[in-house]
Design an enzyme around this catalytic site. Sequence first.
Site, PDB file in Angstrom:
ATOM      1  N   ASP A  67       0.824  -1.423  -0.087  1.00  0.00           N
ATOM      2  CA  ASP A  67      -0.013   0.039  -0.211  1.00  0.00           C
ATOM      3  C   ASP A  67       0.983   1.146  -0.170  1.00  0.00           C
ATOM      4  O   ASP A  67       2.020   1.051   0.000  1.00  0.00           O
ATOM      5  CB  ASP A  67      -0.849   0.054   1.146  1.00  0.00           C
ATOM      6  CG  ASP A  67      -0.317  -0.590   2.354  1.00  0.00           C
ATOM      7  OD1 ASP A  67       0.946  -0.212   2.647  1.00  0.00           O
ATOM      8  OD2 ASP A  67      -0.913  -1.438   3.173  1.00  0.00           O
ATOM      9  N   ASN A 136      -7.716  -3.947  14.035  1.00  0.00           N
ATOM     10  CA  ASN A 136      -9.130  -4.166  13.416  1.00  0.00           C
ATOM     11  C   ASN A 136      -9.238  -5.238  12.397  1.00  0.00           C
ATOM     12  O   ASN A 136     -10.400  -5.493  11.869  1.00  0.00           O
ATOM     13  CB  ASN A 136      -9.895  -2.794  12.983  1.00  0.00           C
ATOM     14  CG  ASN A 136      -9.125  -2.417  11.567  1.00  0.00           C
ATOM     15  OD1 ASN A 136      -8.028  -3.030  11.185  1.00  0.00           O
ATOM     16  ND2 ASN A 136      -9.494  -1.297  10.922  1.00  0.00           N
ATOM     17  N   HIS A 138      -7.606  -5.478   9.550  1.00  0.00           N
ATOM     18  CA  HIS A 138      -7.148  -5.280   8.394  1.00  0.00           C
ATOM     19  C   HIS A 138      -5.878  -6.023   7.558  1.00  0.00           C
ATOM     20  O   HIS A 138      -5.017  -6.266   8.396  1.00  0.00           O
ATOM     21  CB  HIS A 138      -7.389  -3.684   8.059  1.00  0.00           C
ATOM     22  CG  HIS A 138      -6.009  -3.000   8.444  1.00  0.00           C
ATOM     23  ND1 HIS A 138      -6.061  -1.728   8.786  1.00  0.00           N
ATOM     24  CD2 HIS A 138      -4.735  -3.499   8.755  1.00  0.00           C
ATOM     25  CE1 HIS A 138      -4.742  -1.163   9.010  1.00  0.00           C
ATOM     26  NE2 HIS A 138      -4.188  -2.203   9.328  1.00  0.00           N
ATOM     27  N   GLU A 143      -9.938  -2.558   5.141  1.00  0.00           N
ATOM     28  CA  GLU A 143     -10.602  -2.303   6.371  1.00  0.00           C
ATOM     29  C   GLU A 143     -11.861  -3.115   6.413  1.00  0.00           C
ATOM     30  O   GLU A 143     -12.156  -3.682   5.382  1.00  0.00           O
ATOM     31  CB  GLU A 143     -10.887  -0.804   6.448  1.00  0.00           C
ATOM     32  CG  GLU A 143      -9.756   0.067   6.190  1.00  0.00           C
ATOM     33  CD  GLU A 143      -8.737   0.346   7.551  1.00  0.00           C
ATOM     34  OE1 GLU A 143      -8.696  -0.649   8.216  1.00  0.00           O
ATOM     35  OE2 GLU A 143      -8.550   1.542   7.939  1.00  0.00           O
TER      36      GLU A 143
HETATM   37  P1  PGA Z   1       1.886  -2.666  12.478  1.00  0.00           P
HETATM   38  O1  PGA Z   1       0.893  -2.327  11.265  1.00  0.00           O
HETATM   39  O2  PGA Z   1       3.006  -3.555  11.977  1.00  0.00           O
HETATM   40  O3  PGA Z   1       2.401  -1.098  12.380  1.00  0.00           O
HETATM   41  O4  PGA Z   1       1.296  -2.862  13.744  1.00  0.00           O
HETATM   42  C1  PGA Z   1       0.408  -3.639  10.720  1.00  0.00           C
HETATM   43  C2  PGA Z   1      -1.065  -3.058   9.953  1.00  0.00           C
HETATM   44  O5  PGA Z   1      -1.583  -1.915  10.243  1.00  0.00           O
HETATM   45  O6  PGA Z   1      -1.184  -3.867   8.923  1.00  0.00           O
END
Ligand code: PGA
Length: 242
Positions: A67, A136, A138, A143
């Site tokens: 992304d 959450n 995702h 999302e």
């Molecule tokens: P993080 O993010 O490794 O910073 O916890 C993971 C994500 O949100 O996919």
Amino acid sequence: MKLVVAPDYETLTELAADFIAETVADKPDAVLALPTGSTPLGAYRRLILKARHGHLDLSRVTTFNLDEYVGVGLRDPLSYHAYMTEHLFSQVNVDPARIHLPDGLAPDPEAEGRRYEAEITRAGGIDLAVLGIGANGHIGFNEPGGPFESRTRPVRLSAETIVAMQAEAPSEGRLPVTALTLGIATIMEARQVLLLAAGPEKAEAVARALQGPVDVAVPASVLQRHPRATFLVDREAASRLK
Ligand code: PGA
């Protein structure tokens, strides 16, 4: 789905780096999908060390990041371009011509999503998609509620995600509310998936993804349908599993 529980974050990073390095050893021209965020940082550090010691050659791999923020240019420190350059690409021998991230400044983000999909197809599809997971549920920036049929496209980030990303952003600049992300269908077409999760704040999402129903409310739960998906989590992230 395969589950590997590492005793701590350091072990998780070691196992993740070994997994990625073995994929590349088996297929030197592998196509990798790569995440940003705090979770993969240790694995990237270990990949750099492997490369430095001559145990890993990334010269023929192709990478696609999961992304990028819409409206953020590649030299902006907030961009995932900048993150990848700093934490991996500038320190290993990946061919810059084989590095792909969505262009956050593309004038038409929908068209940019289609272009990115076409690049993935042209590269022969993704061999290994390395993913993080949001609190959450995702994956990429897909999302909760996003369709399982989705392809690479611009999405609106949830308030929860923006707070989490702002907390780990390298500067005070405000994050955009839109990002381009690989779609769920795109991720599901990867021949292999490795999802990394560390820390207690991911425990609920990991439990729901692995042991709850397959539901768009928890995007990562779709991986239950993937023939070769591995969840590599530390003990804290595994703490809500039954
Ligand atoms: P993080 O993010 O490794 O910073 O916890 C993971 C994500 O949100 O996919």
